[in-house]
Write an enzyme that holds these catalytic residues in place. Structure first.
Site, mmCIF file in Angstrom:
data_model
loop_
_atom_site.group_PDB
_atom_site.id
_atom_site.type_symbol
_atom_site.label_atom_id
_atom_site.label_comp_id
_atom_site.label_asym_id
_atom_site.label_seq_id
_atom_site.Cartn_x
_atom_site.Cartn_y
_atom_site.Cartn_z
ATOM 1 N N GLU A 63 -1.785 -11.778 10.461
ATOM 2 C CA GLU A 63 -0.445 -12.332 9.824
ATOM 3 C C GLU A 63 -0.718 -11.919 8.287
ATOM 4 O O GLU A 63 -1.786 -11.884 7.765
ATOM 5 C CB GLU A 63 -0.867 -13.890 10.037
ATOM 6 C CG GLU A 63 -0.382 -14.134 11.299
ATOM 7 C CD GLU A 63 -1.521 -14.724 12.181
ATOM 8 O OE1 GLU A 63 -2.789 -14.685 11.576
ATOM 9 O OE2 GLU A 63 -1.130 -14.615 13.446
ATOM 10 N N TYR A 94 -1.369 -2.196 5.693
ATOM 11 C CA TYR A 94 -1.439 -2.125 7.294
ATOM 12 C C TYR A 94 -0.492 -1.288 7.761
ATOM 13 O O TYR A 94 -0.868 -0.582 8.928
ATOM 14 C CB TYR A 94 -1.029 -3.581 7.729
ATOM 15 C CG TYR A 94 -1.600 -4.594 6.926
ATOM 16 C CD1 TYR A 94 -3.210 -4.601 6.917
ATOM 17 C CD2 TYR A 94 -1.121 -5.928 6.580
ATOM 18 C CE1 TYR A 94 -3.945 -5.394 6.466
ATOM 19 C CE2 TYR A 94 -2.159 -7.006 5.885
ATOM 20 C CZ TYR A 94 -3.252 -6.633 6.019
ATOM 21 O OH TYR A 94 -4.035 -7.735 5.284
HETATM 22 C C1 LIG Z 1 -4.252 -5.958 -0.197
HETATM 23 C C2 LIG Z 1 -5.339 -5.387 -0.827
HETATM 24 C C3 LIG Z 1 -6.648 -5.798 0.212
HETATM 25 C C4 LIG Z 1 -5.353 -3.854 -0.669
HETATM 26 O O1 LIG Z 1 -6.666 -3.429 -1.107
HETATM 27 P P1 LIG Z 1 -6.642 -2.141 -2.258
HETATM 28 O O2 LIG Z 1 -8.229 -1.850 -2.263
HETATM 29 O O3 LIG Z 1 -5.812 -2.150 -3.212
HETATM 30 O O4 LIG Z 1 -6.174 -1.053 -1.079
HETATM 31 P P2 LIG Z 1 -6.188 0.550 -1.149
HETATM 32 O O5 LIG Z 1 -6.729 0.936 -2.567
HETATM 33 O O6 LIG Z 1 -6.917 1.086 -0.081
HETATM 34 O O7 LIG Z 1 -4.772 0.908 -0.855
HETATM 35 C C5 LIG Z 1 -3.732 0.572 -1.885
HETATM 36 C C6 LIG Z 1 -2.770 1.616 -2.466
HETATM 37 O O8 LIG Z 1 -3.885 2.411 -3.243
HETATM 38 C C7 LIG Z 1 -3.814 3.931 -2.912
HETATM 39 N N1 LIG Z 1 -4.841 4.356 -3.233
HETATM 40 C C8 LIG Z 1 -5.941 4.249 -2.145
HETATM 41 N N2 LIG Z 1 -7.045 4.906 -2.646
HETATM 42 C C9 LIG Z 1 -6.682 5.415 -3.955
HETATM 43 C C10 LIG Z 1 -7.416 6.061 -5.078
HETATM 44 N N3 LIG Z 1 -8.564 6.497 -4.836
HETATM 45 N N4 LIG Z 1 -6.487 6.165 -6.090
HETATM 46 C C11 LIG Z 1 -5.446 5.625 -6.439
HETATM 47 N N5 LIG Z 1 -4.733 4.986 -5.434
HETATM 48 C C12 LIG Z 1 -5.492 4.971 -4.209
HETATM 49 C C13 LIG Z 1 -3.301 3.725 -1.620
HETATM 50 O O9 LIG Z 1 -2.736 4.942 -1.288
HETATM 51 C C14 LIG Z 1 -2.467 2.355 -1.386
HETATM 52 O O10 LIG Z 1 -0.977 2.681 -1.713
HETATM 53 P P3 LIG Z 1 -0.092 2.145 -0.975
HETATM 54 O O11 LIG Z 1 -0.039 0.855 -1.567
HETATM 55 O O12 LIG Z 1 1.243 2.971 -1.723
HETATM 56 O O13 LIG Z 1 -0.065 2.202 0.334
HETATM 57 C C15 LIG Z 1 -5.485 -5.905 -1.937
HETATM 58 O O14 LIG Z 1 -4.587 -5.764 -2.789
HETATM 59 C C16 LIG Z 1 -5.802 -7.463 -2.324
HETATM 60 O O15 LIG Z 1 -7.043 -7.976 -2.078
HETATM 61 N N6 LIG Z 1 -4.884 -8.235 -2.194
HETATM 62 C C17 LIG Z 1 -4.878 -9.497 -2.391
HETATM 63 C C18 LIG Z 1 -5.488 -10.233 -1.091
HETATM 64 C C19 LIG Z 1 -4.505 -10.070 0.020
HETATM 65 O O16 LIG Z 1 -3.403 -10.134 -0.353
HETATM 66 N N7 LIG Z 1 -5.071 -9.835 1.187
HETATM 67 C C20 LIG Z 1 -4.316 -9.547 2.203
HETATM 68 C C21 LIG Z 1 -4.037 -10.901 2.769
HETATM 69 S S1 LIG Z 1 -3.109 -10.485 4.358
#
Ligand SMILES: CC(C)(COP(=O)(O)OP(=O)(O)OC[C@H]1O[C@@H](n2cnc3c(N)ncnc32)[C@H](O)[C@@H]1OP(=O)(O)O)[C@@H](O)C(=O)NCCC(=O)NCCS
Length: 165
Positions: free
Chosen positions: A113, A125
């Site tokens: 969810e 996701y």
């Molecule tokens: C949702 C969450 C877990 C994503 O974590 P994240 O570490 O930013 O995820 P990633 O880095 O793997 O991916 C995010 C984006 O960064 C990009 N990315 C991944 N590796 C990268 C890198 N080395 N350099 C630059 N960008 C990168 C990905 O392509 C991705 O792009 P997209 O959003 O266009 O698909 C984070 O934003 C978070 O903790 N949010 C708050 C808590 C939350 O909402 N959790 C989910 C509850 S359901």
């Protein structure tokens, strides 16, 4: 980018995990007791949970995530990355590892969810093959925010459908 290491979450990780949890989910953060109860199911022959932390080289918490499994279905219970690490792949690393744990538990599908307004998480996701299957109205309280329910079928099953279908 500094590299992170993923490992099993243990009870002694809870202080930094709870601090990050409370900063990211101020309205509906999990309590310490909720994490304890999840960790209680992570070990032993009947284990049904996999909880991970991502750690910087200096031991600082970069993220965490957890999966519950049962009846052939996995549930991504939580996933979070420290805001200063967003976009560097921590979320992807955690999700990939949780999905592999789901396969290890024999899950044929994984559900989750996500808040309808959390587009960043939804993008993550979708990139991993999750598709929207419905809504849970007012799932997030307070605020009465709907949850989008997403599902990822076991890729092996999908492939089987294509080959035999
Ligand atoms: C949702 C969450 C877990 C994503 O974590 P994240 O570490 O930013 O995820 P990633 O880095 O793997 O991916 C995010 C984006 O960064 C990009 N990315 C991944 N590796 C990268 C890198 N080395 N350099 C630059 N960008 C990168 C990905 O392509 C991705 O792009 P997209 O959003 O266009 O698909 C984070 O934003 C978070 O903790 N949010 C708050 C808590 C939350 O909402 N959790 C989910 C509850 S359901």
């Amino acid at each position: 980018m500094t590299s992170v290491v993923l490992r099993e979450m243990r009870w002694w990780d809870l202080p930094p995990v709870l601090a990050l949890e409370r900063s990211l989910f101020p309205d509906d953060a999990w309590s310490e007791g909720m994490f304890w109860s999840e960790l209680a199911h992570c070990r032993g022959p009947r284990r049904s949970r996999r909880y991970l932390v991502a750690e910087d080289a200096d031991g600082r918490l970069a993220g965490y995530g957890g999966l519950a499994a049962g009846g052939g279905t996995g549930d991504i219970q939580t996933i979070a990355a420290a805001p200063d690490r967003w976009g560097s792949g921590v979320g992807s690393r955690l999700l990939a590892e949780l999905l592999s744990a789901a396969t290890g538990f024999g899950c044929r599908e994984v559900l989750l969810e996500v808040r309808v307004d959390n587009l960043r998480a939804q993008r993550l996701y979708r990139r991993f093959g999750f598709e929207p299957i419905g809504f849970r109205r007012g799932y997030y309280q307070p605020g009465n925010v709907d949850a989008l329910v997403m599902r990822r079928a076991d890729p092996a099953d999908e492939q089987g459908t294509t080959i035999h279908g």
